[in-house]
Design a protein around this motif. Structure first.
Motif, PDB file in Angstrom:
ATOM      1  N   ALA A 178      -3.068  -6.459   9.054  1.00 17.85           N
ATOM      2  CA  ALA A 178      -1.844  -7.007   9.692  1.00 17.85           C
ATOM      3  C   ALA A 178      -1.820  -6.893  10.900  1.00 17.85           C
ATOM      4  O   ALA A 178      -2.280  -6.132  11.468  1.00 17.85           O
ATOM      5  CB  ALA A 178      -0.508  -6.241   8.864  1.00 17.85           C
ATOM      6  N   GLU A 190      -3.677   5.638   5.718  1.00 13.82           N
ATOM      7  CA  GLU A 190      -2.712   5.277   6.842  1.00 13.82           C
ATOM      8  C   GLU A 190      -2.290   6.641   7.518  1.00 13.82           C
ATOM      9  O   GLU A 190      -1.104   6.727   7.724  1.00 13.82           O
ATOM     10  CB  GLU A 190      -1.874   4.457   6.355  1.00 13.82           C
ATOM     11  N   ARG A 213       5.351   1.242   9.608  1.00 10.75           N
ATOM     12  CA  ARG A 213       4.350   0.691   8.844  1.00 10.75           C
ATOM     13  C   ARG A 213       4.563   1.286   7.363  1.00 10.75           C
ATOM     14  O   ARG A 213       3.642   1.026   6.674  1.00 10.75           O
ATOM     15  CB  ARG A 213       2.975   0.937   9.586  1.00 10.75           C
ATOM     16  N   ARG A 251       9.098  -5.009  11.083  1.00 10.81           N
ATOM     17  CA  ARG A 251       8.969  -3.554  10.689  1.00 10.81           C
ATOM     18  C   ARG A 251      10.134  -2.650  11.453  1.00 10.81           C
ATOM     19  O   ARG A 251      10.036  -2.805  12.736  1.00 10.81           O
ATOM     20  CB  ARG A 251       7.437  -2.713  10.988  1.00 10.81           C
ATOM     21  N   MET A 283       0.822  -1.217  -0.085  1.00 13.35           N
ATOM     22  CA  MET A 283      -0.118  -0.130   0.083  1.00 13.35           C
ATOM     23  C   MET A 283       0.890   1.155  -0.037  1.00 13.35           C
ATOM     24  O   MET A 283       1.901   1.156   0.708  1.00 13.35           O
ATOM     25  CB  MET A 283      -0.803   0.051   1.077  1.00 13.35           C
ATOM     26  N   TYR A 330      -6.908  -4.758   6.687  1.00  8.68           N
ATOM     27  CA  TYR A 330      -6.971  -4.398   5.189  1.00  8.68           C
ATOM     28  C   TYR A 330      -6.883  -5.577   4.152  1.00  8.68           C
ATOM     29  O   TYR A 330      -6.478  -6.560   4.716  1.00  8.68           O
ATOM     30  CB  TYR A 330      -5.809  -3.350   5.027  1.00  8.68           C
TER      31      TYR A 330
END
Ligand code: GLY
Length: 397
Positions: A275, A61, A343, A318, A55, A262
């Motif tokens: 996630a 976001e 993210r 991440r 994305m 998502y």
């Protein structure tokens, strides 16, 4: 394309780490005619780029409202169409770049309140929003659950097949003369720009040493571990994310989100459901609980998923700084860093690469570089010291 033997004794730029950030920085540098070597291990479980959903969604976001992060998101988002166009042209690889936005849907009244809050934030940040009735949502996405109560279309978000983008970047880099490895372990970066390490899995120990005019350390969550650097470790930790990949992309036309999950359809046929956000260190094992939660939320939004074949559970770490902001810029005169994208690694890659390349090649210091500089941790009293050349840096003890 993947080599480790025959590394040169010298290069202009040594990039440590071959995720989306390292590759994008390398690509930006090669486009400026610079000689680049990308040193990547290739064997690590949990590389964040691999587990991402692709994305590029500064609107959907946008919940973290730090103003400079918003500015970096906008900059990187604006660069994306041209970035992908160049990478595709240089590589011949289709990255499945889509510009059709995100559809956020509310399945109950709590969701509706959250979506309203999101609409306010997104509007404040200057992005377009279109409120949708339940009927309008179902006209756009007929497979969304009949429980939908309202929706919000965010038309400016993009998405990309990030695994194809990585492939494309590697091909484009190789074609433009960069050297890429996928089987070396970097052990040490010295202040004078020397990188040393060894070839993984070589039958007999095979060591290398490269002298670089400039080093960019972009090793994601591994930046403060496993790698000996002439600075105190940055406060970067792995925040685990699990996604479920299903053979179900045909169920949706757009990226669809609820406040819980998502759903990202990729042109190659998979639908990515994400996630989790977990503090479990470097444990790369997928867990029943995360998969259960993801599938429950996904099924609630898109009931047709019940029969979808499951293709993969991907786990990524991440890289996350203590203040949840990216870290990039010069660490010292020969060493730069780019990590901590948390993210937003896919979204922020072209912007990070552009600003770093401008700094390293042209000496142009964009004001955002001051905000995201690694020195911010030392300046807050984490034991930093001033470099004798007048550069602020975090000296190792
Ligand atoms: N940006 C997607 C994720 O972190 O899950």
């Amino acid at each position: 394309m993947s080599v480790s033997v025959g590394l040169p004794a010298h290069t202009e730029f040594g990039i440590v780490g071959g995720g989306i950030i390292g590759l994008s920085v390398a690509y930006e540098l090669t486009r400026r005619g610079r000689r680049v070597v990308v040193l990547d291990d290739g064997s690590r479980a949990g590389v964040a780029t691999h587990a991402a959903a692709g994305m590029i969604a500064p609107a959907a976001e946008s919940e973290m409202e730090h103003s400079e992060l918003v500015e970096l998101r906008r900059l990187s988002h604006a660069l994306y169409p041209e970035f992908v166009q160049h990478v595709e042209a240089d590589s011949g690889v289709d990255c499945a770049f889509r510009t059709d936005g995100t559809l956020v849907v509310a399945l109950d009244r709590d969701h509706a309140v959250e979506i309203e809050r999101l609409r306010e934030i997104v509007t404040d940040q200057g992005f377009e929003t279109h409120a949708l009735s339940a009927r309008e949502v179902l006209e756009i996405e007929p497979n969304v659950s009949g429980r939908v109560v309202q929706g919000l279309r965010l038309p400016q978000d993009f998405h990309v097949d990030q695994r194809s983008l990585v492939r494309a970047l590697r091909v484009a880099l190789a074609r433009t003369g960069a050297l890429l490895t996928s089987d070396v372990v970097v052990e040490r970066v010295e202040r004078n720009g020397t990188i040393t390490g060894s070839r993984r899995d070589a039958p007999t120990p095979e060591r290398f040493e490269i002298h670089c005019d400039q080093v960019v350390v972009s090793a994601g969550s591994w930046t403060p571990v496993e790698l000996e650097l002439p600075f105190a470790p940055l406060p970067v930790r792995p925040v685990r994310g699990q996604v479920v990949r299903l053979h179900a992309a045909a169920a949706l036309r757009h990226v669809v989100r609820t406040p819980d999950v998502y759903l990202v359809p990729h042109a190659a046929g998979e639908l990515i459901v994400g996630a989790s956000v977990e503090e479990q260190g470097f444990d790369a094992r997928p867990t029943a609980g995360a998969v259960l939660d993801l599938l429950r939320h996904a099924w609630r939004a898109l009931p047709v998923l019940y029969d979808a074949p499951l293709t993969e559970i991907a786990v990524g770490f991440r890289p996350t700084a203590r203040d949840h902001l990216p870290i990039f810029g010069r660490w010292s005169s020969r060493i730069a860093v780019a990590t901590g994208h948390f993210r937003n690694g896919i979204l922020l890659a072209p912007g990070t690469a552009r600003l770093l390349a401008q700094l390293l090649c042209d000496g142009v210091e964009h004001q955002l570089l001051r905000v995201f500089a690694p020195q911010r941790f030392s300046e807050r009293g984490a034991g930093g010291a001033r470099d004798p050349r007048g550069e602020s840096c975090i000296e190792s003890t």
